[in-house]
Motif scaffolding. Sequence first.
Motif, PDB file in Angstrom:
ATOM      1  N   UNK A 190      25.145 -51.206 -21.024  1.00 35.17           N
ATOM      2  CA  UNK A 190      23.957 -51.664 -20.299  1.00 35.17           C
ATOM      3  C   UNK A 190      22.759 -50.759 -20.528  1.00 35.17           C
ATOM      4  N   UNK A 191      21.690 -51.033 -19.821  1.00 30.82           N
ATOM      5  CA  UNK A 191      20.442 -50.279 -19.920  1.00 30.82           C
ATOM      6  C   UNK A 191      20.306 -49.387 -18.690  1.00 30.82           C
ATOM      7  N   UNK A 192      20.030 -48.105 -18.920  1.00 26.16           N
ATOM      8  CA  UNK A 192      19.852 -47.155 -17.814  1.00 26.16           C
ATOM      9  C   UNK A 192      18.370 -46.947 -17.562  1.00 26.16           C
ATOM     10  N   UNK A 193      17.945 -47.182 -16.322  1.00 29.02           N
ATOM     11  CA  UNK A 193      16.541 -47.065 -15.924  1.00 29.02           C
ATOM     12  C   UNK A 193      16.347 -45.851 -15.027  1.00 29.02           C
ATOM     13  N   UNK A 194      15.302 -45.086 -15.278  1.00 31.17           N
ATOM     14  CA  UNK A 194      14.975 -43.893 -14.500  1.00 31.17           C
ATOM     15  C   UNK A 194      13.455 -43.726 -14.473  1.00 31.17           C
ATOM     16  N   UNK A 195      12.869 -43.350 -13.322  1.00 35.59           N
ATOM     17  CA  UNK A 195      11.421 -43.132 -13.280  1.00 35.59           C
ATOM     18  C   UNK A 195      11.002 -42.020 -14.237  1.00 35.59           C
ATOM     19  N   UNK A 196      10.037 -42.269 -15.110  1.00 36.35           N
ATOM     20  CA  UNK A 196       9.664 -41.263 -16.124  1.00 36.35           C
ATOM     21  C   UNK A 196       9.139 -39.964 -15.538  1.00 36.35           C
ATOM     22  N   UNK A 197       8.491 -40.011 -14.368  1.00 37.21           N
ATOM     23  CA  UNK A 197       7.954 -38.775 -13.793  1.00 37.21           C
ATOM     24  C   UNK A 197       9.056 -37.862 -13.269  1.00 37.21           C
ATOM     25  N   UNK A 198      10.255 -38.414 -13.093  1.00 40.46           N
ATOM     26  CA  UNK A 198      11.404 -37.593 -12.719  1.00 40.46           C
ATOM     27  C   UNK A 198      12.242 -37.206 -13.935  1.00 40.46           C
ATOM     28  N   UNK A 199      11.829 -37.672 -15.102  1.00 40.30           N
ATOM     29  CA  UNK A 199      12.667 -37.522 -16.299  1.00 40.30           C
ATOM     30  C   UNK A 199      12.055 -36.595 -17.338  1.00 40.30           C
ATOM     31  N   UNK A 202      14.879 -34.402 -18.825  1.00 46.61           N
ATOM     32  CA  UNK A 202      16.201 -34.939 -19.156  1.00 46.61           C
ATOM     33  C   UNK A 202      16.479 -34.799 -20.643  1.00 46.61           C
ATOM     34  N   UNK A 203      17.764 -34.783 -20.979  1.00 47.82           N
ATOM     35  CA  UNK A 203      18.176 -34.540 -22.363  1.00 47.82           C
ATOM     36  C   UNK A 203      18.693 -35.805 -23.039  1.00 47.82           C
ATOM     37  N   UNK A 204      18.447 -36.966 -22.438  1.00 51.62           N
ATOM     38  CA  UNK A 204      19.016 -38.215 -22.942  1.00 51.62           C
ATOM     39  C   UNK A 204      17.942 -39.302 -22.975  1.00 51.62           C
ATOM     40  N   UNK A 205      18.265 -40.373 -23.635  1.00 52.05           N
ATOM     41  CA  UNK A 205      17.361 -41.525 -23.687  1.00 52.05           C
ATOM     42  C   UNK A 205      17.543 -42.393 -22.446  1.00 52.05           C
ATOM     43  N   UNK A 206      16.484 -43.030 -22.019  1.00 55.32           N
ATOM     44  CA  UNK A 206      16.522 -43.905 -20.849  1.00 55.32           C
ATOM     45  C   UNK A 206      15.385 -44.921 -20.974  1.00 55.32           C
ATOM     46  N   UNK A 207      15.432 -45.936 -20.160  1.00 55.33           N
ATOM     47  CA  UNK A 207      14.350 -46.922 -20.098  1.00 55.33           C
ATOM     48  C   UNK A 207      13.506 -46.623 -18.867  1.00 55.33           C
ATOM     49  N   UNK A 208      12.197 -46.449 -19.042  1.00 62.69           N
ATOM     50  CA  UNK A 208      11.350 -46.078 -17.899  1.00 62.69           C
ATOM     51  C   UNK A 208      11.351 -47.137 -16.792  1.00 62.69           C
ATOM     52  N   UNK A 209      11.550 -46.687 -15.572  1.00 56.08           N
ATOM     53  CA  UNK A 209      11.430 -47.537 -14.393  1.00 56.08           C
ATOM     54  C   UNK A 209      10.021 -47.357 -13.853  1.00 56.08           C
TER      55      UNK A 209
END
Length: 376
Positions: A190-199, A202-209
């Motif tokens: 699946x796709x992992x979403x995380x707020x970019x201002x909290x990221x 981070x050491x991994x790829x994510x989709x900006x929330x």
Amino acid sequence: MPKVMTAHQLAKKIMNQEEIFILDLRKREEFEKWKIEGVHVTYRNEPYAEIIDNVEKLEGKIAKEQEIVVVCAKGSGSTNLVGKLEKIGFKDVYDFKGGMKAWSEHLEPVKIGDLKDGGSLYQFVRLGKGCLSYFIESNGEAAVVDPVRMTDVFEAFAKEKNVTIKHTIDTHLHADHISGGRKLAEKVGGIYHLPPKDATEVTFDYTPLEEGNDITVGNTTVSVEPLYSPGHTIGSTSLIVDGKYLLTGDILFVKSIGRPDLAGMAEDWVGDLRETLYSRYKALSDDLMVLPAHFSFIEELSKDGSVSAHLGDLYKENSGLQVEDETAFRKLVTDDLPPQPNAYQEIRQTNMGKMDPELEKQREMESGPNRCAIEA
């Protein structure tokens, strides 16, 4: 063979508000920090080392006819004590399987409601930690919001409902528990979403929330609309689901509000917290059902075991939303804060991908209650 009570059985009793008596065998300091709680739960703390060779001292202190649930840290000490209690005439004694370790990790699903174009929204209640996760399912697809690290529970639930998890979402970078969002997304593709201002670290790829980037679950009109709402963290993002449910993360709880200090930025973020609570949320519909990511008080559970309240009611009843004076509000959320969560800095580092502790270390890091709230 001693009678056994599982975490699921005890959770059901607590959520049904049944009367329960717990004999807790942990050291007093451990018991005082963190215990099994419920509306009709009573307990007695008798450290194992002080009674195991003289269980007769409990006679007269605890009624022999009542149901007793014996709890220890990991489940071994309680098994031994239950047998001894039965030998001296205690009638209805249960060994709590897995101890407080099992209690900390147990999740109990509660259906919140149906979605207007098909599908349902569920809340997963982690009674031993006060964490709340959400499962949105529609037309064969699902999204999991603020999932905890026990991701197998969500996978099993998806299988039971015959849906595929397409999205995992963290409303913010958690500091009180280890997120299962990235791990779950990797396991199910699946796709992992995380707020970019909290990221930013981070050491991994994510989709900006981000606000405006809706997430569709299924082929129906079930949508998740990110609403930027900083204060607990700088990236905290709320979600409006189906135009009816407001998932507030750790910004707003049923009986309290979020704390702004877990990244060492209390003075900087207090203005954001006030803006979110007293302006951004105020502009939303009073009819929205608030679904937070945590609860701090057992009284926040409703009769079905869920945790929720309408936004309009919280503006009337939640004391954290009644502080009109800005200086008084700043003092409330920066002075005399409760103790910070156990190992919160290590937990933040783990959730950034900078640490990868072994399972037992993760359990140790998460031990104790969540402490994300400020009680006004």
